[in-house]
Design a protein around this motif. Structure first.
Motif, mmCIF file in Angstrom:
data_model
loop_
_atom_site.group_PDB
_atom_site.id
_atom_site.type_symbol
_atom_site.label_atom_id
_atom_site.label_comp_id
_atom_site.label_asym_id
_atom_site.label_seq_id
_atom_site.Cartn_x
_atom_site.Cartn_y
_atom_site.Cartn_z
ATOM 1 N N VAL A 125 95.687 39.773 59.280
ATOM 2 C CA VAL A 125 95.612 38.480 58.610
ATOM 3 C C VAL A 125 94.983 37.492 59.587
ATOM 4 C CG1 VAL A 125 96.884 36.618 57.486
ATOM 5 C CG2 VAL A 125 97.699 38.988 57.284
ATOM 6 N N VAL A 126 93.928 36.831 59.162
ATOM 7 C CA VAL A 126 93.272 35.815 59.985
ATOM 8 C C VAL A 126 93.430 34.469 59.288
ATOM 9 C CG1 VAL A 126 91.134 35.024 61.043
ATOM 10 C CG2 VAL A 126 91.617 37.485 60.887
ATOM 11 N N ILE A 127 94.013 33.513 59.994
ATOM 12 C CA ILE A 127 94.229 32.170 59.462
ATOM 13 C C ILE A 127 93.400 31.188 60.278
ATOM 14 C CG2 ILE A 127 95.919 30.401 58.868
ATOM 15 C CD1 ILE A 127 98.095 32.541 58.996
ATOM 16 N N ILE A 128 92.512 30.474 59.604
ATOM 17 C CA ILE A 128 91.727 29.441 60.267
ATOM 18 C C ILE A 128 92.477 28.114 60.136
ATOM 19 C CG2 ILE A 128 89.519 28.240 60.350
ATOM 20 C CD1 ILE A 128 89.348 31.194 61.108
ATOM 21 N N LEU A 129 92.818 27.526 61.265
ATOM 22 C CA LEU A 129 93.536 26.252 61.301
ATOM 23 C C LEU A 129 92.503 25.136 61.416
ATOM 24 C CD1 LEU A 129 96.365 27.336 63.779
ATOM 25 C CD2 LEU A 129 96.388 27.423 61.271
ATOM 26 N N ARG A 130 92.111 24.584 60.277
ATOM 27 C CA ARG A 130 91.000 23.633 60.242
ATOM 28 C C ARG A 130 91.448 22.231 60.653
ATOM 29 N NH1 ARG A 130 86.916 26.415 58.060
ATOM 30 N NH2 ARG A 130 87.355 27.966 56.434
ATOM 31 N N GLY A 131 90.682 21.650 61.554
ATOM 32 C CA GLY A 131 90.948 20.285 61.974
ATOM 33 C C GLY A 131 91.138 20.124 63.463
ATOM 34 N N GLY A 132 91.227 21.229 64.196
ATOM 35 C CA GLY A 132 91.405 21.146 65.642
ATOM 36 C C GLY A 132 92.852 20.964 66.038
ATOM 37 N N MET A 133 93.610 22.053 66.059
ATOM 38 C CA MET A 133 95.035 21.979 66.396
ATOM 39 C C MET A 133 95.240 21.663 67.876
ATOM 40 S SD MET A 133 97.990 24.912 65.944
ATOM 41 C CE MET A 133 97.319 25.959 67.264
ATOM 42 N N ASP A 134 96.187 20.798 68.154
ATOM 43 C CA ASP A 134 96.494 20.416 69.539
ATOM 44 C C ASP A 134 97.453 21.435 70.146
ATOM 45 O OD1 ASP A 134 96.877 19.170 71.943
ATOM 46 O OD2 ASP A 134 98.133 17.567 71.147
ATOM 47 N N GLY A 135 96.900 22.424 70.828
ATOM 48 C CA GLY A 135 97.726 23.469 71.427
ATOM 49 C C GLY A 135 98.653 22.977 72.509
ATOM 50 N N GLY A 151 81.987 23.397 64.775
ATOM 51 C CA GLY A 151 82.991 24.203 65.462
ATOM 52 C C GLY A 151 83.565 25.281 64.573
ATOM 53 N N GLN A 152 83.851 24.940 63.317
ATOM 54 C CA GLN A 152 84.384 25.925 62.385
ATOM 55 C C GLN A 152 83.358 26.996 62.065
ATOM 56 O OE1 GLN A 152 85.942 23.755 59.003
ATOM 57 N NE2 GLN A 152 87.216 22.478 60.324
ATOM 58 N N ASP A 153 82.098 26.597 61.878
ATOM 59 C CA ASP A 153 81.050 27.579 61.590
ATOM 60 C C ASP A 153 80.895 28.570 62.738
ATOM 61 O OD1 ASP A 153 80.480 26.658 59.084
ATOM 62 O OD2 ASP A 153 78.736 25.470 59.671
ATOM 63 N N LEU A 154 80.921 28.057 63.967
ATOM 64 C CA LEU A 154 80.774 28.945 65.113
ATOM 65 C C LEU A 154 81.994 29.841 65.266
ATOM 66 C CD1 LEU A 154 78.464 29.278 67.142
ATOM 67 C CD2 LEU A 154 79.816 27.997 68.785
ATOM 68 N N LEU A 155 83.183 29.310 65.018
ATOM 69 C CA LEU A 155 84.403 30.111 65.069
ATOM 70 C C LEU A 155 84.335 31.261 64.073
ATOM 71 C CD1 LEU A 155 87.426 30.503 65.967
ATOM 72 C CD2 LEU A 155 88.017 28.954 64.080
ATOM 73 N N GLU A 156 83.881 30.978 62.865
ATOM 74 C CA GLU A 156 83.854 31.998 61.832
ATOM 75 C C GLU A 156 82.655 32.930 61.961
ATOM 76 O OE1 GLU A 156 85.139 30.868 57.849
ATOM 77 O OE2 GLU A 156 85.505 28.837 58.606
ATOM 78 N N ALA A 157 81.553 32.431 62.516
ATOM 79 C CA ALA A 157 80.409 33.310 62.763
ATOM 80 C C ALA A 157 80.707 34.289 63.893
ATOM 81 C CB ALA A 157 79.167 32.487 63.098
ATOM 82 N N GLY A 158 81.453 33.830 64.900
ATOM 83 C CA GLY A 158 81.810 34.704 66.014
ATOM 84 C C GLY A 158 80.669 34.999 66.957
ATOM 85 N N THR A 159 79.688 34.104 67.014
ATOM 86 C CA THR A 159 78.501 34.296 67.832
ATOM 87 C C THR A 159 78.341 33.128 68.807
ATOM 88 O OG1 THR A 159 77.228 33.261 66.047
ATOM 89 C CG2 THR A 159 77.259 35.673 66.115
ATOM 90 N N PRO A 160 77.533 33.296 69.860
ATOM 91 C CA PRO A 160 77.341 32.191 70.813
ATOM 92 C C PRO A 160 76.638 30.990 70.212
ATOM 93 C CG PRO A 160 76.723 34.295 71.788
ATOM 94 C CD PRO A 160 76.909 34.542 70.328
ATOM 95 N N SER A 161 75.802 31.208 69.186
ATOM 96 C CA SER A 161 75.113 30.123 68.500
ATOM 97 C C SER A 161 74.983 30.492 67.028
ATOM 98 C CB SER A 161 73.733 29.873 69.116
ATOM 99 O OG SER A 161 72.834 30.891 68.722
ATOM 100 N N LEU A 162 74.514 29.537 66.237
ATOM 101 C CA LEU A 162 74.359 29.778 64.807
ATOM 102 C C LEU A 162 72.925 30.105 64.426
ATOM 103 C CD1 LEU A 162 76.622 26.880 63.464
ATOM 104 C CD2 LEU A 162 77.154 29.330 63.532
ATOM 105 N N MET A 202 93.783 30.792 64.412
ATOM 106 C CA MET A 202 92.844 30.242 65.375
ATOM 107 C C MET A 202 92.224 28.948 64.832
ATOM 108 S SD MET A 202 90.441 33.552 64.685
ATOM 109 C CE MET A 202 89.673 33.575 66.290
ATOM 110 N N THR A 203 91.818 28.073 65.768
ATOM 111 C CA THR A 203 91.294 26.764 65.396
ATOM 112 C C THR A 203 89.957 26.529 66.072
ATOM 113 O OG1 THR A 203 91.939 24.431 65.185
ATOM 114 C CG2 THR A 203 92.451 25.525 67.274
#
Length: 390
Positions: A42-52, A123-134, A294-295
């Motif tokens: 299960v992968v959950i995207i925490l949108r908005g930038g969670m303050d870890g 940031g979300q696009d790069l997180l979900e793409a999983g690549t160094p750039s888009l 992940m955020t």
């Protein structure tokens, strides 16, 4: 007739690129795929930038209290001690039995390769793409993982609304389901919102909230309270049967102002989501499940003037499930001193969030490291195995 708009369609047509809608808690797509193996991911995207730094508080670092003088941190302010250095935000207290059972863990100071601009959508696009750039990238890392597995049969049997999760876009077919992925607005209403708010993101956010209240009959809080539970229940049901992968998002993590008031309910939704997944999974499904939350980025180490935190860099990854080795906080702690912070303002990333996701996938599926480092996460060096999976 009204035109159905997806989250991304709405943003593009309205010209809005600010914070509020990027983290709207009403737009929560969920995506499923079936796979040959018997474990669940299960992968959950925490949108908005969670303050870890507030979720898992490094109260053992002497600089934390100086950076966050009016934010409540540490066991002395209600946080739950985890290991003598880190403490858990009190809103996640319902998850302490999961932590004590070794089914909940965290990874501190991680990030994607995204740096400096700190835009939610980039940031979300790069997180979900999983690549160094888009550049030239049109699919997501979870879909590429499915493409690397022979014999995957995805059944598109649940298609309610639209899913815009880049994470699962690509050549591998998956099923889509969402209770509230669409907004139905007339063309006149869309145009009016464009004209009135094109130069005022704050006003745009207010009008969006008003339109969402209208769609829900004024009871937006009730819909917020139930949608994440509904999604988790549906995910648990499907994962207890033929589905092996679920991906969805939990939103509302943007904490620029009055962080205590914003973060607490968001963490409550996360806790309810994890507890619902565990409680509704049948048989031994939970024992075979790993959850990754992940955020797109963390937040500033120093609080701002409105008792909040701004967009940052290094952040937190949450792992849960019966298949993970929890009960500990992973990651190399970089420190919070002036010379330790990224650009003098953010938690310094010491690990790549993609590497930890890759090791979890490798542990669940047995995929070769070379496949994960080239096909799933191109150019990634996974480094040493942190041992996140039992």
């Amino acid at each position: 007739m009204p035109n159905p708009l997806s989250r991304r369609d709405f943003l593009m047509r309205s010209g809005f690129v600010g914070c509020s809608l990027a983290a709207s808690p009403l737009l929560t797509p969920v995506t499923f795929a079936s796979t040959p193996w018997d474990t669940r991911l299960v992968v959950i995207i925490l949108r908005g930038g969670m303050d870890g730094l507030d979720v898992v508080q490094p109260y053992g670092d002497p600089h934390l209290g100086t950076l966050r003088k009016s934010l409540s941190v540490g066991p002395q302010n209600g946080a739950l001690d985890l290991d003598g250095f880190y403490a858990l935000h009190p809103a996640l207290a319902p998850l302490m039995p999961m932590w004590e059972a070794g089914q909940l863990g965290f990874v501190q100071a991680v990030s994607t390769p995204y740096r400096d601009k700190r835009s939610h959508f980039d940031g979300q696009d790069l997180l979900e793409a999983g690549t160094p750039s888009l550049n030239g990238v049109r699919d997501g890392w979870l879909n590429r993982m499915l493409q690397a597995v022979p014999g995957v049969n995805a059944q598109t049997a649940y298609a309610i609304g639209r899913s815009d999760m880049r994470l699962m876009q690509g050549a591998a077919e998956v099923a889509n389901w969402s209770p509230d992925a669409d907004l139905n607005l007339s063309p006149q209403a869309v145009r009016l919102m464009e004209l009135v708010t094109q130069s005022d993101p704050a006003m745009h956010a207010a009008l969006v909230e008003a339109s969402l209240l209208s769609d829900t009959g004024g009871d937006m809080s009730g819909r917020r309270a139930s949608s994440h539970v509904e999604i988790a229940e549906f995910a648990a049901e499907r994962l207890s049967e033929e589905a092996r992968i679920a991906a969805f998002s939990l939103n509302g993590w943007d904490t620029h102002r009055n962080q205590d008031n914003t973060l607490t309910p968001a963490l409550g939704r996360l806790a309810e989501t994890l507890l619902t997944l565990r409680g509704k999974m049948r048989g031994d499904t939970w024992k075979k499940t790993a959850v990754i939350a992940m955020t797109e980025f963390g937040r500033t180490a120093r609080q701002n003037g409105t008792r909040g935190t701004d967009h940052g860099t290094g952040g937190l990854m949450v792992v849960a499930g019966g298949a993970v080795r929890g009960g500990r906080v992973y990651g190399d702690w970089p420190g919070l001193g002036d010379g330790d912070l990224y650009q003098g303002r953010d938690l310094m990333p010491t690990g790549d969030v993609r590497a930890h996701a890759a090791w979890i996938m490798q542990g669940l599926t047995g995929l070769d490291r070379s496949v994960l480092e080239t096909a799933v996460f191109p150019g990634l060096d996974m480094g040493e195995n942190p041992g996140l999976v039992l």
